[in-house]
Enzyme design. Structure first.
Site, PDB file in Angstrom:
ATOM      1  N   SER A 148      25.417   0.720  36.135  1.00 56.66           N
ATOM      2  CA  SER A 148      25.726   0.120  37.651  1.00 56.66           C
ATOM      3  C   SER A 148      27.383   0.398  37.704  1.00 56.66           C
ATOM      4  CB  SER A 148      25.731  -1.411  37.477  1.00 56.66           C
ATOM      5  OG  SER A 148      26.100  -1.658  38.742  1.00 56.66           O
ATOM      6  N   THR A 149      27.969  -0.459  37.623  1.00 61.78           N
ATOM      7  CA  THR A 149      29.488  -0.219  37.842  1.00 61.78           C
ATOM      8  C   THR A 149      30.151   0.747  36.926  1.00 61.78           C
ATOM      9  OG1 THR A 149      29.680  -2.489  38.603  1.00 61.78           O
ATOM     10  CG2 THR A 149      31.847  -1.411  38.404  1.00 61.78           C
TER      11      THR A 149
ATOM     12  N   HIS B 119      22.575   1.701  40.269  1.00 64.25           N
ATOM     13  CA  HIS B 119      22.550   0.883  41.267  1.00 64.25           C
ATOM     14  C   HIS B 119      23.634   1.640  42.448  1.00 64.25           C
ATOM     15  CE1 HIS B 119      22.170  -3.075  38.781  1.00 64.25           C
ATOM     16  NE2 HIS B 119      21.143  -2.401  39.101  1.00 64.25           N
TER      17      HIS B 119
ATOM     18  N   MET C  77      28.125  -4.526  36.199  1.00 63.65           N
ATOM     19  CA  MET C  77      28.287  -6.032  36.068  1.00 63.65           C
ATOM     20  C   MET C  77      26.934  -6.619  35.950  1.00 63.65           C
ATOM     21  SD  MET C  77      29.042  -6.960  40.159  1.00 63.65           S
ATOM     22  CE  MET C  77      30.515  -5.777  40.294  1.00 63.65           C
TER      23      MET C  77
ATOM     24  N   ASP D 274      21.327  -7.264  34.970  1.00 64.47           N
ATOM     25  CA  ASP D 274      20.192  -6.465  35.087  1.00 64.47           C
ATOM     26  C   ASP D 274      19.565  -5.552  33.864  1.00 64.47           C
ATOM     27  OD1 ASP D 274      17.957  -5.392  36.677  1.00 64.47           O
ATOM     28  OD2 ASP D 274      19.300  -3.703  37.471  1.00 64.47           O
TER      29      ASP D 274
END
Length: 380
Positions: free
Chosen positions: A200-201, A227, A320, A323
Protein backbone atom coordinates in the site's frame (compact mmCIF):
# COMPACT_ATOMS: atom_id res chain seq x y z
CA UNK A 1 2.27 14.64 18.54
CA UNK A 2 3.95 18.06 18.45
CA UNK A 3 2.71 20.69 16.03
CA UNK A 4 3.04 19.79 12.34
CA UNK A 5 4.16 22.61 10.07
CA UNK A 6 2.81 22.43 6.51
CA UNK A 7 3.61 24.36 3.33
CA UNK A 8 0.71 24.42 0.83
CA UNK A 9 1.66 24.77 -2.85
CA UNK A 10 -1.07 25.34 -5.46
CA UNK A 11 -1.64 27.87 -8.21
CA UNK A 12 -5.42 27.84 -7.63
CA UNK A 13 -6.54 30.37 -5.02
CA UNK A 14 -9.68 28.27 -4.44
CA UNK A 15 -7.77 25.08 -3.68
CA UNK A 16 -5.12 26.88 -1.61
CA UNK A 17 -7.82 28.37 0.61
CA UNK A 18 -9.68 25.06 0.85
CA UNK A 19 -6.59 23.01 1.73
CA UNK A 20 -5.41 25.54 4.31
CA UNK A 21 -8.84 25.60 5.94
CA UNK A 22 -9.08 21.81 6.06
CA UNK A 23 -5.60 21.34 7.47
CA UNK A 24 -5.98 24.00 10.13
CA UNK A 25 -9.20 22.38 11.33
CA UNK A 26 -6.82 19.86 12.93
CA UNK A 27 -5.51 20.74 16.37
CA UNK A 28 -2.01 19.49 15.51
CA UNK A 29 -1.45 21.10 12.09
CA UNK A 30 -0.30 24.63 11.36
CA UNK A 31 0.01 25.96 7.80
CA UNK A 32 3.18 28.03 7.97
CA UNK A 33 3.09 29.26 4.36
CA UNK A 34 1.64 29.00 0.87
CA UNK A 35 3.22 29.12 -2.59
CA UNK A 36 1.70 29.54 -6.04
CA UNK A 37 4.30 27.61 -8.05
CA UNK A 38 7.23 25.24 -7.68
CA UNK A 39 9.90 27.93 -7.73
CA UNK A 40 8.28 29.85 -4.90
CA UNK A 41 7.91 26.58 -2.99
CA UNK A 42 11.65 25.87 -3.24
CA UNK A 43 12.45 29.35 -1.90
CA UNK A 44 10.03 28.96 1.02
CA UNK A 45 11.21 25.50 2.03
CA UNK A 46 14.60 26.78 3.16
CA UNK A 47 12.97 29.69 4.97
CA UNK A 48 10.10 27.81 6.68
CA UNK A 49 11.46 24.24 6.99
CA UNK A 50 8.01 22.63 7.04
CA UNK A 51 7.38 19.09 8.24
CA UNK A 52 5.20 18.27 5.21
CA UNK A 53 4.49 19.90 1.83
CA UNK A 54 1.28 19.56 -0.19
CA UNK A 55 2.12 20.02 -3.87
CA UNK A 56 0.01 20.66 -6.95
CA UNK A 57 1.33 19.17 -10.20
CA UNK A 58 0.44 21.57 -13.00
CA UNK A 59 1.60 25.10 -12.16
CA UNK A 60 3.14 28.03 -14.03
CA UNK A 61 6.83 29.01 -13.75
CA UNK A 62 7.79 25.60 -12.34
CA UNK A 63 5.65 22.46 -12.25
CA UNK A 64 5.27 20.22 -9.23
CA UNK A 65 7.38 17.34 -10.54
CA UNK A 66 10.39 19.58 -11.11
CA UNK A 67 9.90 21.20 -7.72
CA UNK A 68 9.78 17.80 -5.99
CA UNK A 69 13.03 16.74 -7.63
CA UNK A 70 14.75 19.95 -6.47
CA UNK A 71 13.35 19.86 -2.93
CA UNK A 72 14.11 16.22 -2.05
CA UNK A 73 17.64 16.65 -3.35
CA UNK A 74 18.37 19.03 -0.47
CA UNK A 75 15.69 18.41 2.15
CA UNK A 76 14.24 15.07 3.44
CA UNK A 77 10.74 16.57 3.66
CA UNK A 78 7.75 14.37 2.74
CA UNK A 79 5.68 15.77 -0.11
CA UNK A 80 2.01 14.96 -0.70
CA UNK A 81 1.02 15.38 -4.36
CA UNK A 82 -2.48 16.57 -5.26
CA UNK A 83 -3.29 14.88 -8.55
CA UNK A 84 -6.06 15.07 -11.13
CA UNK A 85 -7.59 11.76 -12.19
CA UNK A 86 -6.71 11.94 -15.88
CA UNK A 87 -4.33 9.83 -17.95
CA UNK A 88 -1.90 12.75 -18.16
CA UNK A 89 -2.30 13.44 -14.45
CA UNK A 90 -1.67 9.77 -13.70
CA UNK A 91 1.67 9.71 -15.53
CA UNK A 92 2.69 13.02 -13.98
CA UNK A 93 1.87 11.67 -10.52
CA UNK A 94 3.98 8.57 -11.11
CA UNK A 95 6.76 10.86 -12.33
CA UNK A 96 6.46 12.86 -9.11
CA UNK A 97 6.67 9.70 -7.04
CA UNK A 98 9.73 8.62 -9.02
CA UNK A 99 11.21 12.04 -8.30
CA UNK A 100 10.81 11.47 -4.55
CA UNK A 101 7.29 12.57 -3.58
CA UNK A 102 5.88 10.72 -0.61
CA UNK A 103 2.21 10.13 -1.40
CA UNK A 104 -0.68 11.48 -3.42
CA UNK A 105 -4.36 12.34 -3.29
CA UNK A 106 -6.88 12.80 -6.07
CA UNK A 107 -7.99 16.40 -6.34
CA UNK A 108 -10.69 17.99 -8.44
CA UNK A 109 -13.64 20.24 -7.72
CA UNK A 110 -16.27 17.48 -8.01
CA UNK A 111 -14.33 15.09 -5.76
CA UNK A 112 -13.97 17.72 -3.07
CA UNK A 113 -17.50 19.13 -3.26
CA UNK A 114 -19.18 15.70 -3.27
CA UNK A 115 -17.02 14.20 -0.50
CA UNK A 116 -15.72 17.18 1.47
CA UNK A 117 -15.64 15.51 4.88
CA UNK A 118 -13.99 12.36 3.52
CA UNK A 119 -11.44 14.44 1.61
CA UNK A 120 -10.62 16.48 4.70
CA UNK A 121 -10.21 13.46 6.99
CA UNK A 122 -7.97 11.67 4.48
CA UNK A 123 -5.91 14.82 3.88
CA UNK A 124 -5.32 15.32 7.61
CA UNK A 125 -4.47 11.66 8.17
CA UNK A 126 -2.01 11.59 5.29
CA UNK A 127 -0.25 14.72 6.51
CA UNK A 128 0.00 13.47 10.10
CA UNK A 129 1.21 10.02 9.01
CA UNK A 130 3.87 11.53 6.76
CA UNK A 131 5.01 13.88 9.51
CA UNK A 132 5.30 10.98 11.96
CA UNK A 133 7.30 8.92 9.48
CA UNK A 134 9.50 11.90 8.61
CA UNK A 135 10.46 12.40 12.24
CA UNK A 136 11.34 8.70 12.55
CA UNK A 137 13.46 8.91 9.38
CA UNK A 138 15.28 12.04 10.48
CA UNK A 139 16.49 10.17 13.56
CA UNK A 140 18.18 7.70 11.19
CA UNK A 141 21.06 9.46 9.38
CA UNK A 142 21.66 6.64 6.88
CA UNK A 143 18.13 6.60 5.52
CA UNK A 144 17.96 6.88 1.72
CA UNK A 145 15.43 9.43 0.55
CA UNK A 146 15.14 7.55 -2.74
CA UNK A 147 12.93 5.09 -0.85
CA UNK A 148 10.45 7.82 0.02
CA UNK A 149 7.76 6.92 -2.54
CA UNK A 150 4.42 6.79 -0.92
CA UNK A 151 1.08 5.70 -2.31
CA UNK A 152 -1.76 5.09 0.07
CA UNK A 153 -5.10 3.33 0.01
CA UNK A 154 -6.78 6.26 1.66
CA UNK A 155 -7.20 8.20 -1.59
CA UNK A 156 -9.91 5.63 -2.35
CA UNK A 157 -12.10 7.23 0.30
CA UNK A 158 -12.81 10.21 -1.91
CA UNK A 159 -14.24 7.95 -4.61
CA UNK A 160 -16.64 6.09 -2.38
CA UNK A 161 -14.32 3.59 -0.69
CA UNK A 162 -14.08 3.28 3.08
CA UNK A 163 -10.83 3.75 4.94
CA UNK A 164 -10.03 1.46 7.84
CA UNK A 165 -8.49 3.47 10.69
CA UNK A 166 -4.91 2.62 11.54
CA UNK A 167 -4.79 1.48 15.14
CA UNK A 168 -1.47 -0.38 15.23
CA UNK A 169 1.28 1.29 17.20
CA UNK A 170 4.57 2.12 15.52
CA UNK A 171 6.62 0.22 18.08
CA UNK A 172 8.95 -2.54 16.91
CA UNK A 173 7.57 -5.92 18.01
CA UNK A 174 9.83 -7.43 20.70
CA UNK A 175 10.55 -10.55 18.63
CA UNK A 176 11.75 -8.59 15.60
CA UNK A 177 15.43 -7.99 16.34
CA UNK A 178 18.01 -6.36 14.05
CA UNK A 179 20.05 -9.54 14.14
CA UNK A 180 17.04 -11.36 12.69
CA UNK A 181 16.44 -8.87 9.87
CA UNK A 182 20.12 -8.57 8.95
CA UNK A 183 21.22 -12.19 9.18
CA UNK A 184 22.56 -13.91 6.02
CA UNK A 185 19.74 -15.48 4.02
CA UNK A 186 19.66 -19.20 3.31
CA UNK A 187 17.02 -20.61 0.99
CA UNK A 188 14.79 -23.36 2.34
CA UNK A 189 14.85 -25.67 -0.71
CA UNK A 190 11.04 -25.55 -0.78
CA UNK A 191 9.14 -25.69 -4.07
CA UNK A 192 6.74 -22.87 -4.83
CA UNK A 193 3.92 -22.56 -7.35
CA UNK A 194 3.24 -18.86 -6.81
CA UNK A 195 4.63 -15.59 -5.44
CA UNK A 196 2.07 -13.07 -4.14
CA UNK A 197 2.83 -9.58 -2.84
CA UNK A 198 0.57 -7.12 -1.03
CA UNK A 199 1.46 -3.45 -0.57
CA UNK A 200 0.00 0.00 0.00
CA UNK A 201 1.61 3.28 1.10
CA UNK A 202 5.14 3.29 -0.35
CA UNK A 203 4.34 0.22 -2.41
CA UNK A 204 5.15 1.50 -5.90
CA UNK A 205 8.83 2.04 -5.12
CA UNK A 206 9.02 -1.07 -2.96
CA UNK A 207 7.46 -3.20 -5.69
CA UNK A 208 9.81 -1.72 -8.25
CA UNK A 209 12.81 -2.57 -6.09
CA UNK A 210 11.62 -6.14 -5.60
CA UNK A 211 10.51 -6.92 -9.15
CA UNK A 212 13.65 -5.50 -10.77
CA UNK A 213 15.67 -8.16 -8.92
CA UNK A 214 13.69 -11.06 -10.41
CA UNK A 215 15.14 -12.78 -13.51
CA UNK A 216 13.24 -13.10 -16.78
CA UNK A 217 13.10 -16.87 -16.30
CA UNK A 218 11.52 -16.60 -12.85
CA UNK A 219 9.97 -20.06 -12.39
CA UNK A 220 6.48 -19.19 -11.14
CA UNK A 221 3.70 -16.61 -11.65
CA UNK A 222 3.49 -13.47 -9.48
CA UNK A 223 0.33 -11.78 -8.20
CA UNK A 224 0.44 -8.16 -7.02
CA UNK A 225 -2.17 -6.32 -4.95
CA UNK A 226 -1.28 -2.62 -4.55
CA UNK A 227 -3.86 -0.18 -3.17
CA UNK A 228 -4.28 2.23 -6.07
CA UNK A 229 -7.07 3.78 -8.19
CA UNK A 230 -8.02 2.18 -11.51
CA UNK A 231 -6.31 4.52 -13.95
CA UNK A 232 -3.09 4.39 -11.95
CA UNK A 233 -2.69 0.62 -12.02
CA UNK A 234 -2.81 0.61 -15.81
CA UNK A 235 -0.01 3.17 -16.04
CA UNK A 236 1.93 1.57 -13.18
CA UNK A 237 1.88 -1.87 -14.81
CA UNK A 238 3.10 -0.37 -18.07
CA UNK A 239 5.93 1.40 -16.29
CA UNK A 240 7.02 -1.71 -14.38
CA UNK A 241 6.95 -3.74 -17.57
CA UNK A 242 9.44 -1.40 -19.22
CA UNK A 243 12.01 -1.57 -16.40
CA UNK A 244 11.75 -5.19 -15.19
CA UNK A 245 13.16 -8.39 -16.69
CA UNK A 246 9.91 -10.20 -16.00
CA UNK A 247 6.66 -9.34 -17.80
CA UNK A 248 4.29 -7.12 -15.80
CA UNK A 249 0.69 -6.58 -16.86
CA UNK A 250 -2.62 -5.47 -15.43
CA UNK A 251 -4.62 -8.61 -14.66
CA UNK A 252 -7.66 -9.65 -16.68
CA UNK A 253 -10.37 -12.02 -15.55
CA UNK A 254 -10.03 -15.57 -16.83
CA UNK A 255 -6.28 -15.47 -17.43
CA UNK A 256 -4.30 -18.65 -16.87
CA UNK A 257 -1.18 -17.90 -14.84
CA UNK A 258 2.20 -18.12 -16.56
CA UNK A 259 5.64 -18.38 -15.01
CA UNK A 260 7.70 -15.19 -15.12
CA UNK A 261 4.63 -12.96 -15.47
CA UNK A 262 3.46 -10.54 -12.76
CA UNK A 263 -0.28 -9.78 -12.71
CA UNK A 264 -1.18 -6.45 -11.08
CA UNK A 265 -4.68 -6.29 -9.61
CA UNK A 266 -6.69 -3.51 -11.30
CA UNK A 267 -7.39 -0.55 -9.03
CA UNK A 268 -10.92 -0.29 -7.72
CA UNK A 269 -11.61 -3.99 -8.40
CA UNK A 270 -11.03 -7.28 -6.62
CA UNK A 271 -8.65 -10.01 -7.82
CA UNK A 272 -8.85 -13.62 -6.61
CA UNK A 273 -7.58 -17.01 -7.69
CA UNK A 274 -10.04 -19.73 -8.68
CA UNK A 275 -9.51 -23.46 -9.16
CA UNK A 276 -7.13 -25.85 -7.45
CA UNK A 277 -3.36 -26.39 -7.62
CA UNK A 278 -2.12 -26.38 -11.24
CA UNK A 279 -5.52 -25.56 -12.82
CA UNK A 280 -6.14 -22.03 -11.58
CA UNK A 281 -7.36 -18.82 -13.22
CA UNK A 282 -7.60 -15.21 -12.22
CA UNK A 283 -10.96 -13.71 -11.39
CA UNK A 284 -11.27 -9.93 -11.55
CA UNK A 285 -14.59 -8.59 -10.31
CA UNK A 286 -16.30 -5.37 -9.34
CA UNK A 287 -15.99 -4.50 -5.68
CA UNK A 288 -19.51 -5.40 -4.59
CA UNK A 289 -18.55 -6.89 -1.22
CA UNK A 290 -18.26 -3.69 0.79
CA UNK A 291 -14.59 -4.29 1.59
CA UNK A 292 -12.36 -1.49 2.83
CA UNK A 293 -9.89 -1.84 -0.02
CA UNK A 294 -10.09 -2.57 -3.72
CA UNK A 295 -7.94 -4.46 -4.44
CA UNK A 296 -8.02 -6.16 -1.05
CA UNK A 297 -4.91 -8.10 -0.05
CA UNK A 298 -6.83 -10.19 2.48
CA UNK A 299 -9.27 -11.35 -0.19
CA UNK A 300 -6.49 -12.30 -2.61
CA UNK A 301 -4.42 -14.11 0.03
CA UNK A 302 -7.49 -16.00 1.27
CA UNK A 303 -8.25 -17.24 -2.24
CA UNK A 304 -4.66 -18.45 -2.58
CA UNK A 305 -4.89 -20.38 0.69
CA UNK A 306 -7.80 -22.28 -0.84
CA UNK A 307 -6.54 -22.64 -4.42
CA UNK A 308 -2.85 -23.40 -3.78
CA UNK A 309 -2.60 -24.68 -0.19
CA UNK A 310 1.01 -24.81 0.93
CA UNK A 311 2.37 -23.77 -2.45
CA UNK A 312 2.87 -20.00 -2.25
CA UNK A 313 5.28 -17.43 -0.88
CA UNK A 314 3.34 -14.41 0.40
CA UNK A 315 5.06 -11.09 1.02
CA UNK A 316 3.71 -8.04 2.86
CA UNK A 317 5.38 -4.76 1.96
CA UNK A 318 5.01 -1.22 3.29
CA UNK A 319 1.47 0.06 3.87
CA UNK A 320 -0.86 1.53 6.46
CA UNK A 321 -3.42 -0.59 8.29
CA UNK A 322 -3.46 -4.38 8.51
CA UNK A 323 -4.87 -5.50 5.15
CA UNK A 324 -3.35 -8.89 4.35
CA UNK A 325 -2.89 -10.11 7.92
CA UNK A 326 -5.91 -12.41 8.04
CA UNK A 327 -5.26 -13.74 4.54
CA UNK A 328 -1.61 -14.31 5.42
CA UNK A 329 -2.69 -16.28 8.50
CA UNK A 330 -4.87 -18.54 6.33
CA UNK A 331 -2.04 -18.98 3.83
CA UNK A 332 0.35 -19.97 6.61
CA UNK A 333 -2.19 -22.39 8.10
CA UNK A 334 -2.46 -24.03 4.66
CA UNK A 335 1.33 -24.57 4.65
CA UNK A 336 2.49 -21.54 2.66
CA UNK A 337 5.27 -19.16 3.76
CA UNK A 338 4.93 -15.47 4.70
CA UNK A 339 7.67 -12.83 4.62
CA UNK A 340 7.52 -9.13 5.48
CA UNK A 341 9.42 -5.89 5.02
CA UNK A 342 11.31 -4.49 8.00
CA UNK A 343 10.28 -1.32 9.83
CA UNK A 344 13.35 0.69 8.89
CA UNK A 345 12.74 0.49 5.14
CA UNK A 346 8.94 0.83 5.30
CA UNK A 347 7.24 4.10 4.46
CA UNK A 348 4.37 3.11 6.77
CA UNK A 349 5.00 0.15 9.07
CA UNK A 350 1.43 -1.11 9.25
CA UNK A 351 0.79 -4.13 7.04
CA UNK A 352 4.18 -5.79 7.71
CA UNK A 353 3.93 -4.99 11.41
CA UNK A 354 0.54 -6.71 11.61
CA UNK A 355 1.88 -10.07 10.39
CA UNK A 356 5.03 -9.75 12.47
CA UNK A 357 3.16 -9.02 15.70
CA UNK A 358 0.82 -11.93 14.97
CA UNK A 359 3.78 -14.29 14.54
CA UNK A 360 2.80 -15.04 10.94
CA UNK A 361 5.92 -13.77 9.18
CA UNK A 362 8.86 -16.18 9.19
CA UNK A 363 11.39 -13.80 7.61
CA UNK A 364 11.80 -10.01 7.81
CA UNK A 365 13.98 -8.23 5.24
CA UNK A 366 15.09 -4.75 4.26
CA UNK A 367 13.49 -3.82 0.95
CA UNK A 368 16.91 -3.66 -0.69
CA UNK A 369 17.37 -7.37 0.02
CA UNK A 370 13.80 -8.57 -0.49
CA UNK A 371 13.90 -9.12 -4.26
CA UNK A 372 17.28 -10.82 -4.18
CA UNK A 373 16.16 -13.11 -1.37
CA UNK A 374 12.90 -13.98 -3.13
CA UNK A 375 14.87 -14.86 -6.24
CA UNK A 376 17.23 -17.08 -4.24
CA UNK A 377 14.37 -18.75 -2.36
CA UNK A 378 12.24 -19.54 -5.43
CA UNK A 379 14.81 -19.84 -8.21
CA UNK A 380 17.46 -21.78 -6.24
Amino acid sequence: MTEIKVLVVDDSAFFRKMIVSMLESSMVIKVVGVAVNGKEAIDKVSELMPDVITMDIEMPVMDGVTAVRRIVRDHPIPILMLSSLTREGTHQTLDALDAGASDFMLKNFKTVSDNENDFKSVLIKKVTDLARRSRFINRKPNYSTSLALRLSPSHLAVSGQKVRPTSLSDAVPPHVKSSFTNRPFKHSARKYDLLVIGSSTGGPVALQQVLMKLPANFPCPILLAQHMPALFTTAFAERLNTICNITVKEAQSGEVLKAGVAYLAPGGRQMTLEGRQKVVRLRVSEDAMGLNYAPCVDLLFTSIAKAIPGGALGVLLTGMGSDGCEGARLMKESGSVIWSQDKESCVVYGMPQAVEKAGISSEVFDIKKMGENISHEISA
